[in-house]
Scaffold this motif. Structure first.
Motif, PDB file in Angstrom:
ATOM      1  N   ALA A 249     -25.161 -12.384  40.801  1.00 22.52           N
ATOM      2  CA  ALA A 249     -25.565 -11.510  41.539  1.00 22.52           C
ATOM      3  C   ALA A 249     -24.931  -9.854  41.715  1.00 22.52           C
ATOM      4  CB  ALA A 249     -24.204 -12.482  43.325  1.00 22.52           C
TER       5      ALA A 249
ATOM      6  N   GLN B  22     -23.073 -17.612  52.602  1.00 26.41           N
ATOM      7  CA  GLN B  22     -22.769 -17.022  51.564  1.00 26.41           C
ATOM      8  C   GLN B  22     -22.901 -18.867  50.298  1.00 26.41           C
ATOM      9  OE1 GLN B  22     -18.476 -16.092  49.592  1.00 26.41           O
ATOM     10  NE2 GLN B  22     -18.713 -17.755  47.864  1.00 26.41           N
TER      11      GLN B  22
ATOM     12  N   ALA C 168     -23.762 -15.177  47.090  1.00 26.27           N
ATOM     13  CA  ALA C 168     -23.020 -13.394  47.251  1.00 26.27           C
ATOM     14  C   ALA C 168     -22.443 -12.779  46.167  1.00 26.27           C
ATOM     15  CB  ALA C 168     -21.729 -14.042  47.633  1.00 26.27           C
ATOM     16  N   SER C 169     -22.160 -11.700  46.104  1.00 22.44           N
ATOM     17  CA  SER C 169     -21.672 -10.745  44.577  1.00 22.44           C
ATOM     18  C   SER C 169     -20.618 -10.672  44.693  1.00 22.44           C
ATOM     19  CB  SER C 169     -22.412  -9.834  44.890  1.00 22.44           C
ATOM     20  OG  SER C 169     -23.840  -9.630  44.398  1.00 22.44           O
TER      21      SER C 169
ATOM     22  N   THR D  12     -29.412 -11.951  47.989  1.00 21.74           N
ATOM     23  CA  THR D  12     -27.896 -11.406  48.729  1.00 21.74           C
ATOM     24  C   THR D  12     -27.828  -9.695  49.189  1.00 21.74           C
ATOM     25  OG1 THR D  12     -27.574 -10.616  46.400  1.00 21.74           O
ATOM     26  CG2 THR D  12     -26.565 -12.514  46.627  1.00 21.74           C
TER      27      THR D  12
END
Length: 297
Positions: free
Chosen positions: A250, A165, A170-171, A63
């Motif tokens: 994440a 993503q 993803a965060s 990420t």
């Protein structure tokens, strides 16, 4: 109030401007390299230091990655960034001085999980479709006016019908206010000595929000992290909560690296509430149409 020494430390942040990462005199958290030098650079093993400033122990993260752009005359601009959850699955957060630096900027790519290999960044990277910076950001403006706006959202193209993503994860993204509690982990690719920009590094510690009376107006509202030696190249890297090498999460991005003074003070820029509309523009961009310069005639 900060101690007198800490105030002087923060005042030092005002000296270098966050100019284009490809400029001859880069900001403390941005970097540049010639294509020839970067491809021949040898990655060196970083030694753990007393204050824990070491490569990220889990290796590259899918990420987090490098933002690399063509800066003309064979040069490449270098910054850091992170993928965040978005409707179109294609948004990367970084610093505004990375997304819209000074001078002419060519094509750009986000390379998630970058680790020691310059040769294939165009193939491995996700090409940038558009950049979204706040109206208050001006790479030529005075620091007192622009530093509060040193954040950006970058939208990248899909690859083989998949989003960034979906492919790399993803965060989460959190907007200000940022509660001052717990530890933050700042990640990036520092490229100035003793670092070489080839390995993901981190700093971790308590974060605080700078207020009036503690620093100059340019840096108020910024996030302060002390005891961190990350330098040129780490600009735009994420500041994460709820995150660790063994957490399996994440994390949540609460800001991005904006500047540093070279003596252990790193400044992060949070995303103000006003940034929500800018983020919405980035995450709702239609990526189904192929850009004109990408069409096969």
């Amino acid at each position: 109030m900060l101690s007198a020494a800490a105030v002087l430390l923060l005042v030092g942040l005002a000296a270098p401007a966050p100019a284009a990462a490809a400029s001859p005199s880069p900001s403390p958290a941005s970097a540049s390299a010639s294509a020839s030098a970067s491809t021949s650079a040898t990655a060196t093993a970083a030694r753990p230091s007393a204050d824990g400033r070491i490569p990220w122990p889990g290796g590259p993260l899918s990420t987090v990655g490098k933002l690399i752009w063509e800066a003309g005359e064979g040069r490449l601009g270098l910054c850091s960034g992170a993928a965040v959850e978005a409707e179109n699955g294609s948004v990367v957060v970084t610093a505004a001085h990375c997304a819209r630096p000074r001078g002419e900027v060519g094509a750009a790519w986000f390379v998630p999980g970058y680790d020691r290999d310059w040769s294939s960044f165009r193939e491995d990277g996700w090409r940038v479709r558009s950049v979204h910076v706040p109206a208050g950001w001006d790479p030529y403006g005075p620091m007192t006016e622009v530093m509060a706006h040193d954040y950006a959202f970058v939208t990248v193209e899909h690859k083989d019908g998949r989003s960034l993503q979906d492919t790399h994860g993803a965060s989460r993204l959190r907007f200000a206010p940022v509660p001052e509690q717990g530890e933050v982990t700042a990640l990036g690719y520092p490229a100035a000595g003793p670092h070489d920009g080839e390995v993901l590094h981190y700093c971790a510690g308590p974060v605080r929000v700078l207020g009036p009376g503690e620093t100059s107006r340019a840096y108020r509202g910024g996030l302060l992290l002390k005891g961190c030696d990350m330098n040129e190249g780490s600009s735009g890297g994420p500041w994460l909560w709820d995150f660790g090498p063994d957490s399996g999460r994440a994390g949540t991005v609460i800001g991005v690296t904006s500047a540093g003074n070279g003596t252990g003070a790193l400044l992060g820029r949070p995303f103000p509430e006003a940034a929500r509309s800018l983020f919405d523009t980035a995450q709702r961009q239609d990526l189904s149409a192929v850009p004109r310069d990408r069409r096969r005639e």
